[in-house]
Design a protein around this motif. Sequence first.
Motif, PDB file in Angstrom:
ATOM      1  N   LEU A   1      35.111  52.592  43.231  1.00 36.48           N
ATOM      2  CA  LEU A   1      35.392  51.976  41.940  1.00 36.48           C
ATOM      3  C   LEU A   1      34.185  51.231  41.387  1.00 36.48           C
ATOM      4  CD1 LEU A   1      38.961  50.463  42.578  1.00 36.48           C
ATOM      5  CD2 LEU A   1      38.345  52.801  41.935  1.00 36.48           C
ATOM      6  N   GLY A   2      33.307  50.802  42.273  1.00 38.88           N
ATOM      7  CA  GLY A   2      32.086  50.148  41.828  1.00 38.88           C
ATOM      8  C   GLY A   2      32.323  48.854  41.070  1.00 38.88           C
ATOM      9  N   ASN A   3      33.517  48.283  41.191  1.00 43.45           N
ATOM     10  CA  ASN A   3      33.827  47.034  40.492  1.00 43.45           C
ATOM     11  C   ASN A   3      33.489  47.113  39.009  1.00 43.45           C
ATOM     12  OD1 ASN A   3      34.822  44.365  40.384  1.00 43.45           O
ATOM     13  ND2 ASN A   3      32.749  43.519  40.535  1.00 43.45           N
ATOM     14  N   ARG A   4      33.846  48.240  38.402  1.00 41.83           N
ATOM     15  CA  ARG A   4      33.537  48.427  36.977  1.00 41.83           C
ATOM     16  C   ARG A   4      34.635  49.253  36.325  1.00 41.83           C
ATOM     17  NH1 ARG A   4      31.522  51.864  33.276  1.00 41.83           N
ATOM     18  NH2 ARG A   4      30.132  51.003  31.673  1.00 41.83           N
ATOM     19  N   VAL A   5      35.193  48.755  35.205  1.00 46.99           N
ATOM     20  CA  VAL A   5      36.262  49.435  34.487  1.00 46.99           C
ATOM     21  C   VAL A   5      35.784  49.751  33.070  1.00 46.99           C
ATOM     22  CG1 VAL A   5      38.657  49.313  33.696  1.00 46.99           C
ATOM     23  CG2 VAL A   5      37.982  48.148  35.815  1.00 46.99           C
ATOM     24  N   ALA A   6      35.904  51.010  32.673  1.00 45.87           N
ATOM     25  CA  ALA A   6      35.552  51.413  31.308  1.00 45.87           C
ATOM     26  C   ALA A   6      36.751  51.196  30.393  1.00 45.87           C
ATOM     27  CB  ALA A   6      35.132  52.877  31.281  1.00 45.87           C
ATOM     28  N   SER A   7      36.488  50.836  29.150  1.00 48.25           N
ATOM     29  CA  SER A   7      37.566  50.607  28.194  1.00 48.25           C
ATOM     30  C   SER A   7      37.018  50.643  26.782  1.00 48.25           C
ATOM     31  CB  SER A   7      38.229  49.245  28.453  1.00 48.25           C
ATOM     32  OG  SER A   7      39.252  48.994  27.500  1.00 48.25           O
ATOM     33  N   SER A   8      37.872  51.049  25.843  1.00 48.92           N
ATOM     34  CA  SER A   8      37.531  50.960  24.431  1.00 48.92           C
ATOM     35  C   SER A   8      38.024  49.660  23.813  1.00 48.92           C
ATOM     36  CB  SER A   8      38.115  52.154  23.665  1.00 48.92           C
ATOM     37  OG  SER A   8      39.512  52.238  23.862  1.00 48.92           O
ATOM     38  N   LEU A   9      38.684  48.791  24.603  1.00 46.40           N
ATOM     39  CA  LEU A   9      39.126  47.500  24.099  1.00 46.40           C
ATOM     40  C   LEU A   9      37.920  46.596  23.869  1.00 46.40           C
ATOM     41  CD1 LEU A   9      42.162  46.710  26.445  1.00 46.40           C
ATOM     42  CD2 LEU A   9      42.238  47.622  24.121  1.00 46.40           C
ATOM     43  N   PRO A  10      37.863  45.925  22.747  1.00 40.08           N
ATOM     44  CA  PRO A  10      36.734  45.033  22.487  1.00 40.08           C
ATOM     45  C   PRO A  10      36.582  43.976  23.579  1.00 40.08           C
ATOM     46  CG  PRO A  10      38.035  45.345  20.489  1.00 40.08           C
ATOM     47  CD  PRO A  10      38.810  45.976  21.610  1.00 40.08           C
ATOM     48  N   GLY A  11      35.377  43.874  24.137  1.00 41.56           N
ATOM     49  CA  GLY A  11      35.088  42.861  25.133  1.00 41.56           C
ATOM     50  C   GLY A  11      35.430  43.221  26.557  1.00 41.56           C
ATOM     51  N   PHE A  12      36.004  44.399  26.778  1.00 45.17           N
ATOM     52  CA  PHE A  12      36.421  44.750  28.130  1.00 45.17           C
ATOM     53  C   PHE A  12      35.619  45.895  28.753  1.00 45.17           C
ATOM     54  CE2 PHE A  12      40.226  42.384  26.893  1.00 45.17           C
ATOM     55  CZ  PHE A  12      40.513  41.689  28.067  1.00 45.17           C
ATOM     56  N   ASP A  13      34.870  46.636  28.004  1.00 44.21           N
ATOM     57  CA  ASP A  13      34.181  47.784  28.589  1.00 44.21           C
ATOM     58  C   ASP A  13      33.168  47.331  29.633  1.00 44.21           C
ATOM     59  OD1 ASP A  13      33.580  50.530  28.878  1.00 44.21           O
ATOM     60  OD2 ASP A  13      31.792  50.289  27.638  1.00 44.21           O
ATOM     61  N   GLY A  14      33.280  47.911  30.828  1.00 45.83           N
ATOM     62  CA  GLY A  14      32.366  47.593  31.910  1.00 45.83           C
ATOM     63  C   GLY A  14      32.733  46.349  32.691  1.00 45.83           C
ATOM     64  N   ILE A  15      33.873  45.764  32.407  1.00 42.48           N
ATOM     65  CA  ILE A  15      34.255  44.535  33.095  1.00 42.48           C
ATOM     66  C   ILE A  15      34.532  44.810  34.562  1.00 42.48           C
ATOM     67  CG2 ILE A  15      36.753  44.738  32.676  1.00 42.48           C
ATOM     68  CD1 ILE A  15      36.709  41.682  32.061  1.00 42.48           C
ATOM     69  N   GLY A  16      34.299  43.817  35.407  1.00 50.35           N
ATOM     70  CA  GLY A  16      34.566  43.948  36.830  1.00 50.35           C
ATOM     71  C   GLY A  16      35.999  43.595  37.176  1.00 50.35           C
ATOM     72  N   LEU A  17      36.519  44.208  38.214  1.00 53.31           N
ATOM     73  CA  LEU A  17      37.846  43.859  38.689  1.00 53.31           C
ATOM     74  C   LEU A  17      37.901  42.398  39.133  1.00 53.31           C
ATOM     75  CD1 LEU A  17      38.443  47.139  40.690  1.00 53.31           C
ATOM     76  CD2 LEU A  17      39.766  46.431  38.690  1.00 53.31           C
ATOM     77  N   ASP A  18      36.781  41.888  39.664  1.00 51.78           N
ATOM     78  CA  ASP A  18      36.744  40.492  40.067  1.00 51.78           C
ATOM     79  C   ASP A  18      36.850  39.555  38.872  1.00 51.78           C
ATOM     80  OD1 ASP A  18      34.234  41.197  39.099  1.00 51.78           O
ATOM     81  OD2 ASP A  18      33.119  40.301  40.758  1.00 51.78           O
ATOM     82  N   ALA A  19      36.213  39.939  37.763  1.00 55.17           N
ATOM     83  CA  ALA A  19      36.313  39.119  36.552  1.00 55.17           C
ATOM     84  C   ALA A  19      37.736  39.133  36.001  1.00 55.17           C
ATOM     85  CB  ALA A  19      35.328  39.608  35.505  1.00 55.17           C
ATOM     86  N   LEU A  20      38.381  40.303  36.034  1.00 58.11           N
ATOM     87  CA  LEU A  20      39.770  40.389  35.587  1.00 58.11           C
ATOM     88  C   LEU A  20      40.669  39.510  36.449  1.00 58.11           C
ATOM     89  CD1 LEU A  20      39.934  44.239  34.951  1.00 58.11           C
ATOM     90  CD2 LEU A  20      40.052  42.453  33.194  1.00 58.11           C
ATOM     91  N   ALA A  21      40.444  39.537  37.747  1.00 60.03           N
ATOM     92  CA  ALA A  21      41.259  38.717  38.651  1.00 60.03           C
ATOM     93  C   ALA A  21      41.017  37.233  38.410  1.00 60.03           C
ATOM     94  CB  ALA A  21      40.956  39.084  40.100  1.00 60.03           C
TER      95      ALA A  21
END
Length: 457
Positions: free
Chosen positions: A425-445
Amino acid sequence: MSRLTWVQPPDLLAHELVASADDGKPVQDVRDRWTRAGGRAEAPRAGLGQPGDPTLRALAVELLDELDARPVPPEVADREPDDLAAIEASLPGPPEVVTVDAALDPALPDRLLGAWTGRAVGCLLGKPVEKIPREGIREILQSQGRWPLRDWFTAEGLAPEIADRWPWNRRSAPTSLAENIAGVPEDDDLNFPMLALGLVEQKGRGFATDDVADAWLAGLPGGRVFTAERVAYRNLLLGEDPPRTATRHNPFREWIGAQIRADLYGWVHPGDPAAAARAAWTDARLSHVRNGVYGAMLVAAACARAVTGGTVHDALQAGLSVVPPRSRYAEAVRLGVELGRSGLAIEEALDELYAEHGHRHWVHVLNNAALAAYALTVGDGDLERSICTAVTGGWDTDSVGATVGSVCGAVAGAAALPSRWVAPLGNRVASSLPGFDGIGLDALADRTLALARGGAR
């Protein structure tokens, strides 16, 4: 010309004939008028998006209006209420609260990271085979000598004739096969929890359904929503208000969409399934009714329990404690639990699930809820066994995999999850939501933890 799928009236009518019949409404007269005019009554497997003949299109709109206007029989409305007060009145008692001091619980940060991570792993595992039926998934794996599923899907060693017979999900395969994974690709199963995170940060835990609608319109591209969400989005653009957005020309109102949106509401109400369920109801009613709403409520309640420890079985019971016990949804979940405890081999148990729910569309909430309950029960908290069972069961593979992974990940905590599932997973999530593209799972948690503790980012 490219057409937006899941909103064309002839396709909607074919699905509405099924949905209205499920509700107990009379439909034969409408079906006869439609087929006599040359319309296709068979519901398409996907949203075809072809407008067809203008005369048929106009008739489809007329017939959709007619079916919308027909009331749900009282016996259905009684056992499957929509109103939150009526839902809560149907329960045998108040859901159990597990007292948690979110500020002091040393395990909560790890469980929240485990929940986000497990959700991402389960979603990613199911993405390549979304829309491939159960028999196709098995044939792919057996042809590669990889049955039963215990690892990421791969195109390596797959015979061309099998690849042609069971093509990967074209949108997903480039980024979700083992040889291509480099982070978590965009998916609605992850966009929606992130959208909910931003919503609660901005509006607090007492948000309203109108706030959910505003969040969709402000940050969620229309092409990134499907089935009931896409119809509700269209209804918002047409000026409809909730809960009419969930019912106008929406045959997908009891499909799985709301169930995939609700995890965050459990995570920010640790130990309080009733509060989590109320938040999920507030969100779900924008696009769903009855069993579609119950799916969101159950998942939120289960997630609220999962992040406090205990077992996946405790989480499922917490989920069942917030939904009407006589509803078809509760029956479906109970069936999954019973089969998980039955001792049957997995394929035999799945045969039983298909005997009961195999006639339903692969995106309906009832079959997928039964499968999720079965996978969680038979997996007994083991992430790999649980998500692999969920995905090989077919139907909505990425969504069920995500829900099952979320509950397992929360119960286990991130530190206990196998690195071979987490590392890609590389601790990276892609998204088209403003401000969320490339965010880490750790940051979300971390941001979820701040909300669970009563604060914001």
